[in-house]
Design an enzyme around this catalytic site. Structure first.
Site, PDB file in Angstrom:
ATOM      1  CB  SER A   1      -0.020 -12.705 -20.298  1.00 59.41           C
ATOM      2  OG  SER A   1      -1.384 -12.454 -20.558  1.00 59.41           O
ATOM      3  CB  ALA A   2      -2.593  -9.301 -16.607  1.00 57.26           C
TER       4      ALA A   2
ATOM      5  CE  LYS B   1      -3.401 -11.047 -23.701  1.00 55.19           C
ATOM      6  NZ  LYS B   1      -3.244 -10.452 -22.397  1.00 55.19           N
TER       7      LYS B   1
ATOM      8  CG  ASP C   1     -15.240 -21.757 -16.813  1.00 57.30           C
ATOM      9  OD1 ASP C   1     -14.915 -20.734 -17.434  1.00 57.30           O
ATOM     10  OD2 ASP C   1     -16.400 -21.982 -16.424  1.00 57.30           O
ATOM     11  CG  ASP C   2     -10.645 -18.921 -20.102  1.00 61.55           C
ATOM     12  OD1 ASP C   2     -10.455 -19.259 -18.919  1.00 61.55           O
ATOM     13  OD2 ASP C   2      -9.832 -18.253 -20.755  1.00 61.55           O
TER      14      ASP C   2
ATOM     15  CD  GLN D   1      -5.911 -20.391 -22.735  1.00 55.73           C
ATOM     16  OE1 GLN D   1      -5.111 -20.205 -21.833  1.00 55.73           O
ATOM     17  NE2 GLN D   1      -7.081 -19.806 -22.753  1.00 55.73           N
TER      18      GLN D   1
ATOM     19  CG  ASP E   1       9.100  -4.097 -57.841  1.00 58.63           C
ATOM     20  OD1 ASP E   1       9.124  -2.991 -57.274  1.00 58.63           O
ATOM     21  OD2 ASP E   1       9.673  -5.113 -57.388  1.00 58.63           O
TER      22      ASP E   1
HETATM   23  C1  SPV Z   1       9.625  -6.963 -52.805  1.00 57.09           C
HETATM   24  O1  SPV Z   1       8.838  -7.722 -52.233  1.00 57.09           O
HETATM   25  O2  SPV Z   1       9.249  -6.000 -53.454  1.00 57.09           O
HETATM   26  C2  SPV Z   1      11.054  -7.226 -52.726  1.00 57.09           C
HETATM   27  C3  SPV Z   1      11.531  -8.581 -52.470  1.00 57.09           C
HETATM   28  O3  SPV Z   1      11.801  -6.324 -52.917  1.00 57.09           O
HETATM   29  S1  SPV Z   1      11.835  -9.308 -53.963  1.00 57.09           S
HETATM   30  O4  SPV Z   1      10.628  -9.248 -54.752  1.00 57.09           O
HETATM   31  O5  SPV Z   1      12.246 -10.671 -53.711  1.00 57.09           O
HETATM   32  O6  SPV Z   1      12.878  -8.564 -54.607  1.00 57.09           O
HETATM   33 MG    MG Z   2      10.957  -4.595 -53.725  1.00 53.38          MG
END
Ligand code: SPV
Ligand code: MG
Length: 668
Positions: free
Chosen positions: A246-247, A281, A328-329, A335, A441
């Site tokens: 993947s390096a 990864k 050998d990891d 994995q 909120d």
């Molecule tokens: C929040 O996570 O603050 C969101 C999503 O706005 S919800 O709470 O579902 O409104």
């Molecule tokens: Mg919100």
């Protein structure tokens, strides 16, 4: 360690080939002689000094070896009595030069790299034997007792095994043998094999058999042998070796592995696709086109191919490599199922797996640390969400509201079926950020404080951030928010089409919430898009019509209008447990628009699996509050337990150990 190559013999059975030159100068493939092949193999195996005994055509041989211009120091010792003595006497002539561990070989021996590597890397003195081949008519056989070789000779047909004159002799074992050789020669016994002297020691020398099975290691004594060896060398050169990387940063460990693989055959490198690397990864620093080009430019790499799954299956069946090379990891750990599948597929067509010790763990850690630092820089981090969407098409995010929750999102991995599952991004939720501060909120926690949360998270993580921008506030304020977030390295802001005092959507119509008009919200989106400075930053328009029970038509009308106004993504929200309205929206929107990413927050409709959302056209799934909702009850429980017991002991079983906490925090 020195190599001792015996080239004093006359090689009479080779006929015309040894008319003007020693046997070892016979070509085994175009422009490659037995001796040039041996010397090159020794150089590649890390040997720097060679003692070569010579006899007939010694100056021809010396000039030839020097003309090869190999980085190896050769001292030549001529056996002047080469016509009447055997190589026991050549070794006697060279005895002063041989005070070291020795790789002893006859000059007419043709072997494959892996055989020499195994001899050179052997911890004990050893001789090459093969339990897979029939006993040879004329060549050496070895008798083994108590795991050690006790007798070597051409007439040992009883309880013996095919053997070839390729040895590793540790200094202390070699000293015993050499002393016997000296004893023989000083008694005038010079026309026998050196092994006759060894046989007198009867196992005292501690030489162990190194079984090479059907691998190539053969002497060329006559033109028939030469033909066979030539064909086998050609077959070896066509052998393919597959290894996967993947390096995005090549280090000595990778180069070392490629070098080893090249010694086994033609190297085909499978480069893991960006999607596989990003999924299992971390985000690849360098895209596949560039990673492919890096491997293509490594000398001796035969072919570079894409591997689009973590499983090797498709490419193994397509390219049927003779050998797969890996560290050998992967014998243990997540994995292992991938390895088991490789072993099973190889077995179906006679391929084999070669594993080398994985020794670069420390170096790898340092490089990963450097990559992580780079991935966390604002420009890099900001651009990654868009790139991840391009690469994977579908991504998941989990909420983080502090440095420690950010680390949980960053580091949590689940291993299954040889793969790793992890979150792609972080959601900085207004609900959780406010809750962590003990506030409602309602856009009460101001932007300065929200930026502080982002900063705490950014300082310790690298994954892209999706920011819950609430309503975006006044358009005049939103343009500043966009610039600040963009400057910090946030990838996306989601703003909801509400106005006035915002309340959390999960209240629905239980509280008074006002939806913005399409016009005013479009205006806000446009202003935000005009304000941003890069093309990486995304503004997602969140539609509250279903939450506020305004119907599907309103939701769709808004979605198309917001996209028209420049929204980079649409979030449709619902607080119903039944996902039907979300599915209906996805269908109706995708009928007309297949490009704009759709974001979902399945807090209520949480029975649906990610795959189903993906199938129905969603692109980003945000788990918006689960860390907060699981964390706080646990804390409350701990507080109550301490109060009830008037001590902390009863709480212990519920606690994460200090060690685990320390391990979670990088740099501790
Ligand atoms: C929040 O996570 O603050 C969101 C999503 O706005 S919800 O709470 O579902 O409104
Ligand atoms: Mg919100």
């Amino acid at each position: 360690m020195k190599a001792l190559i015996l080239n004093s013999g006359m090689g009479k059975r080779m006929g015309v080939y040894t008319k003007n030159q020693p046997k070892c100068m016979t070509e085994i493939s175009p422009s490659v002689t037995i001796i040039s092949r041996q010397l090159k193999q020794l150089v590649d195996a890390g040997i720097k000094e060679v003692v070569m005994t010579t006899g007939a055509f010694d100056s021809v041989l010396m000039d030839y070896c020097e003309s090869l211009d190999l980085p190896i120091d050769i001292s030549y010792v001529k056996n002047t009595r080469f016509k009447e003595t055997n190589y026991i006497y050549s070794i006697y002539c060279a005895r002063e030069e041989l005070d070291d561990d020795i790789i002893l070989m006859h000059g007419d021996l043709v072997f494959e790299n892996e055989v020499l590597d195994n001899v050179v890397n052997s911890e004990t003195s050893c001789m090459v034997v093969s339990s897979s081949l029939p006993l040879p008519e004329k060549d050496f056989k070895a008798v083994i007792k108590e795991k050690k070789i006790t007798q070597i000779g051409v007439d040992l047909f009883n309880k013996s095994i095919a053997a070839q004159p390729l040895y590793k002799l540790k200094k202390e074992d070699w000293r015993k043998w050499l002393d016997k050789i000296i004893e023989f020669c000083e008694k005038g016994i010079t026309n026998v094999y050196a092994e006759n002297a060894l046989n007198e020691l009867n196992g005292e020398c501690n030489i162990y058999p190194l079984d090479i099975g059907k691998s190539l290691c053969e002497e060329v004594d006559n033109p028939d042998d030469l033909l066979v060896a030539t064909l086998k060398v050609r077959q070896l050169s066509l052998r393919t070796v597959y290894l996967v990387f993947s390096a995005d940063i090549l280090h000595e460990g990778h180069i070392d592995l490629i070098k080893r693989a090249k010694r086994l055959g033609r190297v085909i490198i499978g480069v893991l696709s960006d999607k596989v690397v990003a999924t299992y990864k971390r985000f690849p620093l360098v895209p596949i086109e560039e990673r492919r080009a890096i491997f293509e430019s490594i000398s001796g790499v035969y072919k570079v191919v894409d591997q689009v799954t973590l499983s090797y299956k498709d490419n193994l069946l397509k390219y049927k490599p003779d050998i797969v090379v890996h560290g050998d990891d992967w014998r243990e750990g997540f994995q292992k199922p991938i390895r088991d599948e490789v072993v099973a597929i190889l077995a179906t067509y006679g391929g084999r797996l070669v594993e080398y010790p994985y020794s670069n763990r420390e170096r790898y850690k340092v490089i990963e640390e450097r990559v992580r630092r780079e991935l966390s820089l604002p420009d890099f981090r900001r651009a990654r969400l868009k790139k991840l969407l391009e690469i994977k098409g579908f991504i998941t995010a989990l909420e983080a509201h502090s440095g420690i929750t950010g680390l949980i999102v960053e580091q949590t991995k689940v291993f299954s079926n040889g793969g790793v599952k992890q979150f792609d991004a972080m959601w900085v939720s207004s609900l959780c950020d406010s809750t962590a501060k003990g506030k409602p909120d309602i856009e009460l926690v101001d932007m300065t404080s929200r930026y502080r949360t982002i900063d705490d998270i950014m300082e310790v993580t690298t994954k892209p951030i999706i920011f819950d921008g609430d309503t975006g506030g006044l358009t005049e304020h939103f343009v500043y928010t966009v610039r600040s977030l963009e400057r910090m390295g946030v990838s996306m802001v989601i703003i909801e089409d509400k106005t006035g005092l915002k309340k959390n959507s999960l209240f629905g119509t239980e509280v008074k919430q006002t939806q913005a008009t399409i016009e005013e919200f479009c205006e806000k989106i446009r202003a935000g898009k005009d304000a941003q400075k890069t093309s990486d930053f995304m503004i997602c328009a969140r539609i509250e019509s279903l939450i506020l029970e305004r119907g599907m038509e309103d939701a769709l009308e808004r979605a198309f209008a917001f996209v028209e106004a420049g929204a980079d993504a649409i979030m449709i929200h619902s607080r119903k447990k039944d996902p039907t309205e979300i599915f209906d929206f996805l269908k109706a929107f995708r009928d007309k628009n297949q490009i704009t990413p759709i974001v979902l927050v399945p807090t209520s409709f949480n029975t649906v699996y990610e795959d189903e959302f993906k199938k129905k056209g969603a692109n980003i799934i945000i788990y918006a509050n689960q860390l907060t909702r699981t964390g706080f009850p646990a804390m409350k429980d701990a507080a109550e337990t301490i109060l009830k017991n008037s001590r902390a002991k009863e709480c212990d079983d519920k606690c994460m150990s200090i060690k685990d906490i320390i391990n979670l925090i990088p740099g501790e």
